[in-house]
Design an enzyme around this catalytic site. Sequence first.
Site, mmCIF file in Angstrom:
data_model
loop_
_atom_site.group_PDB
_atom_site.id
_atom_site.type_symbol
_atom_site.label_atom_id
_atom_site.label_comp_id
_atom_site.label_asym_id
_atom_site.label_seq_id
_atom_site.Cartn_x
_atom_site.Cartn_y
_atom_site.Cartn_z
ATOM 1 N N GLU A 196 -4.952 -4.330 -3.747
ATOM 2 C CA GLU A 196 -4.941 -3.151 -4.778
ATOM 3 C C GLU A 196 -5.674 -2.050 -3.462
ATOM 4 O O GLU A 196 -6.654 -1.277 -4.169
ATOM 5 C CB GLU A 196 -5.977 -3.508 -5.847
ATOM 6 C CG GLU A 196 -5.333 -4.165 -6.800
ATOM 7 C CD GLU A 196 -5.971 -4.402 -8.094
ATOM 8 O OE1 GLU A 196 -6.480 -3.345 -8.663
ATOM 9 O OE2 GLU A 196 -6.006 -5.326 -8.794
ATOM 10 N N THR A 238 0.582 -11.313 -10.071
ATOM 11 C CA THR A 238 -0.442 -11.916 -10.830
ATOM 12 C C THR A 238 -0.011 -12.154 -12.110
ATOM 13 O O THR A 238 0.316 -11.029 -12.945
ATOM 14 C CB THR A 238 -1.893 -11.359 -10.766
ATOM 15 O OG1 THR A 238 -2.221 -11.233 -9.300
ATOM 16 C CG2 THR A 238 -2.894 -12.053 -11.385
ATOM 17 N N SER A 279 0.754 -1.277 0.143
ATOM 18 C CA SER A 279 0.112 -0.109 0.051
ATOM 19 C C SER A 279 0.780 1.312 0.039
ATOM 20 O O SER A 279 0.350 2.331 -0.546
ATOM 21 C CB SER A 279 -0.952 0.095 1.052
ATOM 22 O OG SER A 279 -1.850 -1.050 1.119
ATOM 23 N N GLU A 282 -8.537 -0.510 5.047
ATOM 24 C CA GLU A 282 -8.287 0.647 5.855
ATOM 25 C C GLU A 282 -7.507 1.596 4.986
ATOM 26 O O GLU A 282 -7.779 2.787 5.543
ATOM 27 C CB GLU A 282 -6.993 -0.008 6.898
ATOM 28 C CG GLU A 282 -7.604 -0.796 7.715
ATOM 29 C CD GLU A 282 -7.665 -2.375 7.293
ATOM 30 O OE1 GLU A 282 -8.162 -3.280 8.085
ATOM 31 O OE2 GLU A 282 -7.362 -2.592 6.142
ATOM 32 N N GLN A 316 -38.034 -15.027 10.149
ATOM 33 C CA GLN A 316 -37.807 -13.523 10.009
ATOM 34 C C GLN A 316 -36.272 -13.248 10.045
ATOM 35 O O GLN A 316 -35.859 -12.307 9.447
ATOM 36 C CB GLN A 316 -38.505 -12.785 11.139
ATOM 37 C CG GLN A 316 -38.764 -11.420 10.999
ATOM 38 C CD GLN A 316 -39.174 -10.682 12.187
ATOM 39 O OE1 GLN A 316 -38.688 -10.661 13.248
ATOM 40 N NE2 GLN A 316 -40.505 -10.200 12.013
ATOM 41 N N GLY A 346 -7.969 0.027 -11.044
ATOM 42 C CA GLY A 346 -8.228 -1.445 -10.503
ATOM 43 C C GLY A 346 -9.192 -1.323 -9.342
ATOM 44 O O GLY A 346 -9.615 -2.570 -9.416
ATOM 45 N N ARG A 347 -9.013 -0.292 -8.694
ATOM 46 C CA ARG A 347 -10.137 -0.414 -7.475
ATOM 47 C C ARG A 347 -11.447 -0.664 -7.844
ATOM 48 O O ARG A 347 -12.199 -1.300 -7.297
ATOM 49 C CB ARG A 347 -9.856 0.516 -6.618
ATOM 50 C CG ARG A 347 -8.408 0.248 -5.659
ATOM 51 C CD ARG A 347 -8.061 1.626 -5.148
ATOM 52 N NE ARG A 347 -6.645 1.569 -4.247
ATOM 53 C CZ ARG A 347 -5.750 2.513 -3.899
ATOM 54 N NH1 ARG A 347 -6.437 3.792 -3.913
ATOM 55 N NH2 ARG A 347 -4.726 2.234 -3.303
ATOM 56 N N GLN A 382 -23.248 -19.886 6.617
ATOM 57 C CA GLN A 382 -24.043 -20.218 7.712
ATOM 58 C C GLN A 382 -25.219 -20.703 7.249
ATOM 59 O O GLN A 382 -26.016 -21.620 7.857
ATOM 60 C CB GLN A 382 -24.251 -18.725 8.507
ATOM 61 C CG GLN A 382 -25.020 -19.046 9.823
ATOM 62 C CD GLN A 382 -23.931 -19.729 10.978
ATOM 63 O OE1 GLN A 382 -22.996 -19.646 10.707
ATOM 64 N NE2 GLN A 382 -24.789 -20.353 11.996
#
Length: 421
Positions: free
Chosen positions: A400, A192, A164, A404, A308, A271-272, A366
């Site tokens: 990418e 990649t 980053s 945070e 519900q 890219g983001r 789940q």
Amino acid sequence: MSVIDITRVSSSDDMPDQPPRIADTLYHDLVSPEEVVEVRRRVRQVALRDVAPVADRIARGDERLDGFPRDVFDRLATAGIYRIPFAADVGGDGLAHPATATATAVEEVAYFSNSVAAIFDVHCILAGNAVNQGTPEQRRRWLAPVVAGEIVGSFATSEPAASSDLSPEAVQTVAHRRGDGWVLNGRKRWITNSVVAAFVVVLARTGDRLSTFIVPTDTPGVRVGTPDRKLGNKGQITADVHLDEVELGRESLLGTEGGGLKVALQTLTYGRIGIAAAGVGMAQAAFDRTAAHLRTRVAFGEPLAARQHWQFLMADRATEIAISRDLYLKAAMRLDSGTRFPEPEAAMAKLRGTEVAVLMARDAVQAFGGFGFTQELGDDDSSGPVEALYRDSKIGEIYEGASEVQRWVLARQIFGRDVVG
């Protein structure tokens, strides 16, 4: 702009082995231009035909043994998917809204395989977009075959101690002049497509600034390491790229000397948006599979969908997925409008798109219970319905620009760099 309904993209008859696409009736696209809706329609059919049948194989593969899914890469090339982001002069489709169309294509591919979506993202959005900022000769030599799918492209900014943080102080890969060319030394990580790439776009330090270079992988001194084994995205092959006294001609410099950070940041912003779209694709896939299961799984005398808890949770997730789709479309359309750094929109889109993918994948596990936690059922060797989505989704919050970092980008917009840093 006319109202465009995503229900026009396909019907359930087109996809008899797939759960119903809930978004086809729940989400109404009032943003995308007609050409983008057509791209969605076309890519969905290609992904259903060429990606869906091998998605389980890719999701459960071993990066060091199964490697790069060349068969799928070549089929997407034949279908013209790599033409979508680019202009006609390099063999592209020449669309008026290429970024929006590309992000939409990423969502449709990621619905079946985030690994394949990541390959497409790096090949076109990162490597291809970076080279697209080069000279006419660089675009002819490297971009045209990328668009045709004749070669594979790769993009390298991350290092063992820099990801980053792409400041000149953090980047340890160095390029210095020798004669009228350059010599590169350093090591890039998590790269990649590197194992199969014809070239890597490399960010390197030149003096006290950063520059980008097109590095053919067959150049002496270039060595690609052993592929990584990862939690998910097992078809997105990554490996270290070692650069040891790599001699390059002056034509290898991409853009201007010292202008590499601008190239890298513009490329990563695009890219983001792609990663945000991939998150939406995975979230939608998990949502659709979960909705179908909740309707048919009977417990205590009634379908789980009668509870519900599941009704409210799925209503919330449907809302979050719709918001996330609107965010990436807005970011992409702002990029198409000529804004080179649509940072707030891209940050919001990536933050929401990737986080809803993780949340929805967790909920899917789940909802399916033991089947959700199963990779392969011993009784009949059938694949688990959602575990790959659970594994694949997590990387979106990391690469990418981690979540945070996206919050930090937004905080800068809110409070200013003088406060945030």
